[in-house]
Design a protein around this motif. Sequence first.
Motif, PDB file in Angstrom:
ATOM      1  N   PHE A  67       0.834  -1.201   0.000  1.00 40.45           N
ATOM      2  CA  PHE A  67       0.000   0.000   0.000  1.00 40.45           C
ATOM      3  C   PHE A  67       0.874   1.258   0.000  1.00 40.45           C
ATOM      4  CE2 PHE A  67      -2.432   3.380   1.935  1.00 40.45           C
ATOM      5  CZ  PHE A  67      -3.706   3.232   1.404  1.00 40.45           C
ATOM      6  N   ILE A  68       1.853   1.304   0.891  1.00 42.36           N
ATOM      7  CA  ILE A  68       2.726   2.476   0.999  1.00 42.36           C
ATOM      8  C   ILE A  68       3.594   2.628  -0.242  1.00 42.36           C
ATOM      9  CG2 ILE A  68       4.649   3.485   2.278  1.00 42.36           C
ATOM     10  CD1 ILE A  68       3.530   2.218   4.806  1.00 42.36           C
ATOM     11  N   LEU A  69       4.138   1.522  -0.729  1.00 44.74           N
ATOM     12  CA  LEU A  69       5.039   1.563  -1.878  1.00 44.74           C
ATOM     13  C   LEU A  69       4.365   2.191  -3.090  1.00 44.74           C
ATOM     14  CD1 LEU A  69       7.888   0.681  -2.835  1.00 44.74           C
ATOM     15  CD2 LEU A  69       6.828  -1.454  -3.626  1.00 44.74           C
ATOM     16  N   PHE A  70       3.116   1.808  -3.339  1.00 48.19           N
ATOM     17  CA  PHE A  70       2.410   2.333  -4.502  1.00 48.19           C
ATOM     18  C   PHE A  70       1.585   3.584  -4.172  1.00 48.19           C
ATOM     19  CE2 PHE A  70       3.527  -1.888  -5.856  1.00 48.19           C
ATOM     20  CZ  PHE A  70       3.957  -1.649  -7.149  1.00 48.19           C
ATOM     21  N   GLY A 199      -4.169   9.562   0.838  1.00 52.38           N
ATOM     22  CA  GLY A 199      -4.034   8.112   0.813  1.00 52.38           C
ATOM     23  C   GLY A 199      -2.653   7.639   0.418  1.00 52.38           C
ATOM     24  N   VAL A 200      -1.643   8.448   0.697  1.00 55.62           N
ATOM     25  CA  VAL A 200      -0.266   8.092   0.322  1.00 55.62           C
ATOM     26  C   VAL A 200       0.317   7.072   1.288  1.00 55.62           C
ATOM     27  CG1 VAL A 200       2.077   8.968  -0.037  1.00 55.62           C
ATOM     28  CG2 VAL A 200       0.116  10.337  -0.777  1.00 55.62           C
ATOM     29  N   PHE A 201       0.275   7.379   2.569  1.00 55.94           N
ATOM     30  CA  PHE A 201       0.913   6.532   3.579  1.00 55.94           C
ATOM     31  C   PHE A 201      -0.072   5.680   4.370  1.00 55.94           C
ATOM     32  CE2 PHE A 201       3.571  10.343   3.046  1.00 55.94           C
ATOM     33  CZ  PHE A 201       4.728   9.735   2.585  1.00 55.94           C
ATOM     34  N   PHE A 202      -1.342   6.059   4.344  1.00 59.85           N
ATOM     35  CA  PHE A 202      -2.372   5.269   5.021  1.00 59.85           C
ATOM     36  C   PHE A 202      -3.700   5.509   4.308  1.00 59.85           C
ATOM     37  CE2 PHE A 202      -1.707   9.282   7.272  1.00 59.85           C
ATOM     38  CZ  PHE A 202      -2.969   9.851   7.216  1.00 59.85           C
ATOM     39  N   PRO A 203      -4.647   4.590   4.435  1.00 54.69           N
ATOM     40  CA  PRO A 203      -5.921   4.695   3.708  1.00 54.69           C
ATOM     41  C   PRO A 203      -6.730   5.912   4.144  1.00 54.69           C
ATOM     42  CG  PRO A 203      -5.606   2.495   4.618  1.00 54.69           C
ATOM     43  CD  PRO A 203      -4.561   3.367   5.248  1.00 54.69           C
ATOM     44  N   THR A 204      -7.417   6.529   3.195  1.00 51.39           N
ATOM     45  CA  THR A 204      -8.276   7.666   3.540  1.00 51.39           C
ATOM     46  C   THR A 204      -9.426   7.210   4.436  1.00 51.39           C
ATOM     47  OG1 THR A 204      -9.544   7.327   1.492  1.00 51.39           O
ATOM     48  CG2 THR A 204      -7.734   8.929   1.437  1.00 51.39           C
TER      49      THR A 204
END
Length: 278
Positions: A67-70, A199-204
């Motif tokens: 998730f974080i990578l993409f 939503g870059v580092f954690f889900p919105t």
Amino acid sequence: MRLSALRKAWAFVWKDLLIETSYKSAFVLHVGGVVFSVGIWFFFAGFLQENLNTNVSALTGGNLFAFILFGVAPYSYQQVSLTAFAHRFREEQVTGTLEAMLVCPTRTALVIFGSALFDFLFTSFRVVLYILVGLAFASFTTHPIALHAGGLAAALIIFALMVATSVGIGIMAAAFVMYFKKGEVLVTLISSASALLGGVFFPTGALPEAIQPFSRLLPISYTTDGVRRALLMGEGMGALATHIQVLFLFAAILLPLGLIVFRVALKGARRDGTLVQY
């Protein structure tokens, strides 16, 4: 004419490449920093995995690192799109070469994009390296990252539209730098909001409900979600039509607007005689 434009664009890239590689230690640190950063995300993701598992599992099968990578890859492109133009024009302004660059017999649009072309190429190198290093890290765990080639076309279109949108804002920031000598506020505001709400580092979905609607105002939100769905779930352009349409609307408005604002600022700076001031 096209060959001449390509030669001029390559001249911009070659100049910046020579400057970048002349600082060999800095170049090596850039590459080493990628490995170090991916390592941090890898262990950070493992630490938070249990707390965010519910929000992440729908997209990545519960793999927070994927998730974080993409999320970081699109965010990196947004950052260079927002900052490269203002940074390059400010650099030319301070060194006294901005006026000469803008009055040369080259279309203004080519000067604008050529000045930041190296930054985009170098960011492309870094993003590919991010992903390769990330896949390598994940391959040593029980949850390797599987990419779906079927979603590649949709991911590239979403990526391109996000870049076009961010470039429009970045060109506006360059216009502010050229005319007002300051343009960081707009970029800083968008960058900070994107990192927190995009939503870059954690889900919105992990955000408070009252804040979640604001994430829909940010192009990066549609990009991170769309890229993950395309590459990690294999969704195609049909399934991601809404993401593509929204990003196309952003790009269709902000990119032409950025070029218009730049031309107006350039005309004003020439009229006031402030083009060479910094």
